[in-house]
Scaffold this active site. Structure first.
Site, PDB file in Angstrom:
ATOM      1  N   SER A   1       4.907   1.880   3.443  1.00 43.02           N
ATOM      2  CA  SER A   1       6.242   2.272   3.019  1.00 43.02           C
ATOM      3  C   SER A   1       6.129   2.812   1.602  1.00 43.02           C
ATOM      4  O   SER A   1       5.173   2.501   0.881  1.00 43.02           O
ATOM      5  CB  SER A   1       7.183   1.058   3.040  1.00 43.02           C
ATOM      6  OG  SER A   1       8.400   1.332   2.376  1.00 43.02           O
ATOM      7  N   TYR A  31       8.912  -8.351   1.313  1.00 40.48           N
ATOM      8  CA  TYR A  31       8.676  -7.114   2.060  1.00 40.48           C
ATOM      9  C   TYR A  31       7.890  -6.107   1.223  1.00 40.48           C
ATOM     10  O   TYR A  31       6.895  -5.536   1.693  1.00 40.48           O
ATOM     11  CB  TYR A  31      10.001  -6.503   2.507  1.00 40.48           C
ATOM     12  CG  TYR A  31       9.825  -5.145   3.154  1.00 40.48           C
ATOM     13  CD1 TYR A  31       9.320  -5.042   4.439  1.00 40.48           C
ATOM     14  CD2 TYR A  31      10.120  -3.968   2.457  1.00 40.48           C
ATOM     15  CE1 TYR A  31       9.129  -3.802   5.034  1.00 40.48           C
ATOM     16  CE2 TYR A  31       9.929  -2.728   3.047  1.00 40.48           C
ATOM     17  CZ  TYR A  31       9.431  -2.650   4.330  1.00 40.48           C
ATOM     18  OH  TYR A  31       9.233  -1.428   4.908  1.00 40.48           O
TER      19      TYR A  31
END
Length: 252
Positions: A133, A146
């Site tokens: 990401s 995360y």
């Protein structure tokens, strides 16, 4: 016929990767917890062989079972796409859910990358796409765990890639680092992105095309590329404050 294995294939980017690879005439092994979704996708895909495997990759033994069931299938492309997010202040988020996230986002990806990589290196061919990401480049207050998992994915992929380059291997690794993508992610993570996301179809196509070309870091979309360029001119403290403000604009 080329063959790809995709984890997290039942929805979002993984599902669209399966569709695009089927168009490229890849045979597919689709892995996810939701078997009904996998079977629905299988019925949609025409002209290629599709095998569905139900697996909960938060469990180490399930990762090993997946490898044992597929290690002799001459897989050419491994896509570690399974993963999820969780939003909230670190002291308040659920520990069990966070550890499950670490198991899926890190432990499963690490395990499958290592197991299949050994086979790829032996035959000196194969590609691995790890879905990271743009969070992998940043601190992530209010989504701390995360963001940390995606930092891990990005740096692991880069490090292994350099090891392979040094030995002259033809095996390649790629890390997909998108910004917001229009998928189920925001619902699972309980967030609403404050910036418009790119389409899952565009993200999947870009990821596959660039992985097959051997590109290491894949960043679909111009806005995220621009943001990462200007990031280098900002101090870590300032970056943390900006990241916090950005996360606060998401609706929990």
């Amino acid at each position: 016929m080329m063959k790809a294995l995709i984890t997290g294939a039942s929805s979002g980017i993984g599902r669209d990767m399966a569709r695009y690879l089927a168009n490229l005439k890849f045979d597919l092994i689709l892995v996810a917890r939701r078997e009904d979704r996998l079977e629905e996708l299988k019925r949609e895909l025409k002209g290629v062989s599709v095998r569905c495997i139900k697996a909960d990759l938060s469990r180490y033994e399930e990762c090993l079972r997946l490898y044992e069931e597929t290690k002799d299938k001459e897989i050419n492309l491994l896509i570690n796409n399974a993963g999820f997010g969780l939003a909230g202040e670190f002291e308040k988020t659920d520990l069990a859910r966070e550890l499950e996230m670490v198991d899926v986002n890190i432990k499963a990806l690490h395990t499958l990358t290592k197991l299949y990589l050994k086979d790829f290196v032996k035959r000196d061919s194969g590609r691995i796409l790890n879905v990271a990401s743009s969070a992998g480049f940043m601190p992530g207050p209010l989504m701390a765990t995360y963001y940390a998992t995606k930092n891990y994915v990005l740096r692991l992929t880069e490090s292994i890639s350099e090891e392979l380059r040094r030995k002259g291997s033809r095996v390649t690794l790629s890390a997909l680092c998108p910004g917001p993508v229009k998928t189920e992610f925001d619902r699972v993570a309980s967030v609403k992105f404050s910036m418009e996301g790119i389409s899952s179809e565009y993200c999947a196509k870009t990821a596959i095309d660039q992985t097959l070309k051997g590109k290491l870091i894949i960043i679909p979309g111009t806005s995220i590329k621009a943001g990462l360029f200007f990031r280098r001119f900002i101090s870590e403290k300032a970056l943390m404050r900006i990241a916090y403000s950005f996360q606060r604009r998401k609706q929990y």
